[in-house]
Design an enzyme around this catalytic site. Structure first.
Site, mmCIF file in Angstrom:
data_model
loop_
_atom_site.group_PDB
_atom_site.id
_atom_site.type_symbol
_atom_site.label_atom_id
_atom_site.label_comp_id
_atom_site.label_asym_id
_atom_site.label_seq_id
_atom_site.Cartn_x
_atom_site.Cartn_y
_atom_site.Cartn_z
ATOM 1 C CB ALA A 18 -4.341 0.217 -103.073
ATOM 2 C CB CYS A 19 -0.717 -1.910 -106.490
ATOM 3 S SG CYS A 19 -0.005 -3.183 -107.549
ATOM 4 N N GLY A 20 0.140 -4.310 -104.148
ATOM 5 C CA GLY A 20 1.281 -5.027 -103.587
ATOM 6 C C GLY A 20 2.479 -5.091 -104.526
#
Length: 80
Positions: A18-20
């Protein structure tokens, strides 16, 4: 000539899908051919209290799950 060149066992990535920013580190690791050199752990995109049985503990963080374990519930409304 790097001061701390990549070598097996020296670096380990902890990432959440979920973390860019984590996504970018995974792309860079692949493009540089470092999959066999830099190991990786995928964490769940769910935040939970780090000490769930301590009501005074306000710290939250990413969860490390057991693939064969129970699903996580998102009790504080952040993340997945």
């Amino acid at each position: 000539g790097a001061k701390f060149p990549p070598e097996k066992g020296r670096y380990h990535l902890y990432v959440a899908y979920a973390c860019g920013w984590a996504h970018r580190t995974m792309i860079t690791r692949a493009l540089k051919g470092l999959e066999d050199t830099i190991s990786i752990t995928i964490v769940h995109p769910t935040w939970m209290k780090t000490k769930p049985n301590d009501e005074n503990d306000k710290h939250c963080g990413w969860m490390f799950g057991d693939p064969d374990g129970e699903p996580f519930t998102n009790s504080i409304g952040l993340g997945g």
